[in-house]
Design a protein around this motif. Structure first.
Motif, PDB file in Angstrom:
ATOM      1  N   ALA A 178     -10.477   2.110   2.212  1.00  0.00           N
ATOM      2  CA  ALA A 178     -10.751   0.740   2.789  1.00  0.00           C
ATOM      3  C   ALA A 178     -11.800   0.202   1.549  1.00  0.00           C
ATOM      4  CB  ALA A 178     -11.313   0.803   4.105  1.00  0.00           C
ATOM      5  N   THR A 179     -12.201  -1.105   1.613  1.00  0.00           N
ATOM      6  CA  THR A 179     -13.146  -1.691   0.882  1.00  0.00           C
ATOM      7  C   THR A 179     -14.415  -1.406   1.471  1.00  0.00           C
ATOM      8  OG1 THR A 179     -12.921  -3.830   1.959  1.00  0.00           O
ATOM      9  CG2 THR A 179     -11.474  -3.244  -0.263  1.00  0.00           C
ATOM     10  N   PRO A 180     -15.681  -1.364   0.976  1.00  0.00           N
ATOM     11  CA  PRO A 180     -16.843  -1.237   1.425  1.00  0.00           C
ATOM     12  C   PRO A 180     -17.230  -2.375   2.471  1.00  0.00           C
ATOM     13  CG  PRO A 180     -17.117  -0.645  -0.864  1.00  0.00           C
ATOM     14  CD  PRO A 180     -15.534  -1.286  -0.663  1.00  0.00           C
ATOM     15  N   SER A 249      -3.202   3.625   4.405  1.00  0.00           N
ATOM     16  CA  SER A 249      -2.733   4.873   3.726  1.00  0.00           C
ATOM     17  C   SER A 249      -1.941   4.698   2.188  1.00  0.00           C
ATOM     18  CB  SER A 249      -1.662   5.860   4.713  1.00  0.00           C
ATOM     19  OG  SER A 249      -0.265   4.757   4.693  1.00  0.00           O
ATOM     20  N   LEU A 250      -2.458   5.577   1.415  1.00  0.00           N
ATOM     21  CA  LEU A 250      -2.047   5.582   0.037  1.00  0.00           C
ATOM     22  C   LEU A 250      -2.023   7.041  -0.707  1.00  0.00           C
ATOM     23  CD1 LEU A 250      -4.216   2.563  -1.284  1.00  0.00           C
ATOM     24  CD2 LEU A 250      -1.526   2.552  -0.998  1.00  0.00           C
ATOM     25  N   PRO A 251      -0.817   7.123  -1.470  1.00  0.00           N
ATOM     26  CA  PRO A 251      -0.951   8.293  -2.369  1.00  0.00           C
ATOM     27  C   PRO A 251      -2.050   8.060  -3.210  1.00  0.00           C
ATOM     28  CG  PRO A 251       1.042   6.832  -2.985  1.00  0.00           C
ATOM     29  CD  PRO A 251       0.302   6.127  -1.782  1.00  0.00           C
ATOM     30  N   TYR A 252      -2.522   9.279  -3.629  1.00  0.00           N
ATOM     31  CA  TYR A 252      -4.037   9.175  -4.332  1.00  0.00           C
ATOM     32  C   TYR A 252      -3.657   8.653  -5.951  1.00  0.00           C
ATOM     33  CZ  TYR A 252      -7.659  10.969  -7.362  1.00  0.00           C
ATOM     34  OH  TYR A 252      -8.795  11.146  -8.336  1.00  0.00           O
ATOM     35  N   PHE A 253      -2.417   9.017  -6.282  1.00  0.00           N
ATOM     36  CA  PHE A 253      -2.070   8.440  -7.553  1.00  0.00           C
ATOM     37  C   PHE A 253      -2.089   6.778  -7.567  1.00  0.00           C
ATOM     38  CE2 PHE A 253       2.210   9.477  -6.185  1.00  0.00           C
ATOM     39  CZ  PHE A 253       2.719   8.062  -6.131  1.00  0.00           C
ATOM     40  N   GLU A 263     -14.078  -0.135  -6.157  1.00  0.00           N
ATOM     41  CA  GLU A 263     -13.289  -1.223  -5.198  1.00  0.00           C
ATOM     42  C   GLU A 263     -13.014  -0.816  -3.902  1.00  0.00           C
ATOM     43  OE1 GLU A 263     -10.338  -4.965  -6.378  1.00  0.00           O
ATOM     44  OE2 GLU A 263     -10.369  -3.024  -7.590  1.00  0.00           O
ATOM     45  N   VAL A 264     -12.509   0.435  -3.657  1.00  0.00           N
ATOM     46  CA  VAL A 264     -12.287   0.897  -2.422  1.00  0.00           C
ATOM     47  C   VAL A 264     -12.857   2.485  -2.421  1.00  0.00           C
ATOM     48  CG1 VAL A 264      -9.993  -0.088  -2.478  1.00  0.00           C
ATOM     49  CG2 VAL A 264      -9.960   2.067  -3.072  1.00  0.00           C
ATOM     50  N   VAL A 265     -13.105   2.885  -1.137  1.00  0.00           N
ATOM     51  CA  VAL A 265     -13.528   4.104  -0.921  1.00  0.00           C
ATOM     52  C   VAL A 265     -12.671   4.964   0.045  1.00  0.00           C
ATOM     53  CG1 VAL A 265     -16.024   3.387  -1.271  1.00  0.00           C
ATOM     54  CG2 VAL A 265     -14.976   3.094   0.848  1.00  0.00           C
ATOM     55  N   GLN A 266     -12.671   6.096  -0.014  1.00  0.00           N
ATOM     56  CA  GLN A 266     -12.046   7.090   0.985  1.00  0.00           C
ATOM     57  C   GLN A 266     -12.538   7.341   2.238  1.00  0.00           C
ATOM     58  OE1 GLN A 266     -11.326  11.080  -0.729  1.00  0.00           O
ATOM     59  NE2 GLN A 266     -10.062  11.563   1.006  1.00  0.00           N
ATOM     60  N   VAL A 267     -11.662   7.068   3.159  1.00  0.00           N
ATOM     61  CA  VAL A 267     -12.072   7.190   4.654  1.00  0.00           C
ATOM     62  C   VAL A 267     -11.792   8.625   5.196  1.00  0.00           C
ATOM     63  CG1 VAL A 267     -11.547   6.223   6.911  1.00  0.00           C
ATOM     64  CG2 VAL A 267     -11.813   4.861   4.968  1.00  0.00           C
TER      65      VAL A 267
END
Length: 316
Positions: A178-180, A249-253, A263-267
């Protein structure tokens, strides 16, 4: 009667017909094969018929619209293809074959992997091998190597298809991000159950896509999520996350560059997100002792390139 001699004489007399048969299968029709062979469709059809008569097998099911290999025809095609590849290999040793790899390579690959993982490496390959052409077939459906006339298949699986040769290229992993700005406004989930209170951006193809599964130290948790936006394209979901629409939900690549830039951070980075779209990325092809040079250099190139692909860093 010497059966070995009979068998040898029979195979020698049918070498040309075997080559024609392979060309028909790979071209998809008698007329297309005839154009490539410089002969007529009727002559091409007669060559295949002669091979079928000699083998007492129906190799092809013919309809007005398409050709389809019979079950025995599939086995015959693989062996005839192997024979031709072996012949090309001998010609290379003698110096009479192609001085460099050439020809068309057809590659089946899932859409997102093709766009974000494979495609960035293709331009350099084409520059390195100017006589090799590449046809990427970006489809998420299962593609059969023979029926779909594919040379190589990239598949995400932990159980590669039996009967095929496989090389694992990398591991596909999923994460939530998600974005900060979104997290500052709505709060940062501390455990998977907190996601039920958030707007989540998910695949949306089946009801199970809204059932997110997590694992940590042997413990598995399933959370039913909801949100106002679902999309079955990773690039679209990434853009939706960047637009502060929720936790995606996204693949890391797909998410890697946005993560690196902040721009986004891991949740929930301390949890493994278990998506159906994760596992080993395998490169699969038909068993063949004599790989054509075009396939050999392409496989080696992909193995070398994807070995350098960054992988998701796990928290200790």
């Amino acid at each position: 009667m010497d059966l070995c001699a009979v068998s040898t004489n029979l195979s020698h007399s049918l070498l040309a017909e075997m080559a024609v048969f392979v060309q028909v299968v790979e071209s998809g029709s008698f007329s297309a094969a005839a154009r490539l062979l410089g002969t007529s469709p009727s002559a091409t059809s007669r060559s295949v018929a002669k091979l079928e008569q000699a083998l007492a097998l129906q190799l092809l099911h013919r309809t007005t619209r398409k050709l389809r290999l019979s079950e025995q025809g599939e086995e015959a095609f693989l062996r005839c293809r192997s024979m031709l590849d072996a012949a090309h290999s001998v010609m290379e040793i003698s110096g009479q074959g192609a001085a460099e790899p050439e020809g068309l390579i057809s590659v089946s690959v899932p859409k997102a992997v093709g766009r974000f993982v494979l495609h960035p490496h293709i331009p350099a390959f084409l520059r390195r091998y100017p006589k090799v052409d590449v046809h990427l077939r970006l489809e998420d459906r299962y593609m059969d190597l023979i029926d779909d006339r594919v040379d190589l298949a990239l598949r995400i699986t932990d159980r590669p298809s039996p009967g095929l040769i496989g090389r694992q290229l990398m591991t596909i992993e999923h994460l939530l991000c998600a974005t900060p700005e979104y997290l500052a406004q709505h709060g940062t989930p501390q455990q998977p159950q907190d996601l039920a209170q958030h707007s989540c951006i998910y695949l949306g193809e089946t009801p199970n896509d809204a059932r997110w599964k997590f694992r940590r130290t042997g413990k598995t948790i399933t959370v039913n999520v909801r949100g106002r936006y679902a999309a079955n394209h990773t690039g679209v979901r990434l853009d939706a996350v960047k637009q502060h629409l929720g936790i995606g939900s996204l693949p890391y690549f797909t998410a890697r560059q946005a993560l690196d830039s902040g721009e986004v951070v891991q949740v929930l980075p301390e949890w493994d997100f278990l998506s159906s779209y994760h596992g080993g990325l395998w490169l699969l092809y038909a068993p063949n002792q004599h790989l054509p040079p075009k396939l050999r250099v392409f496989i080696d190139y992909l193995v070398a390139c994807l070995a350098k692909e960054p992988q998701l860093k796990r928290l200790a």
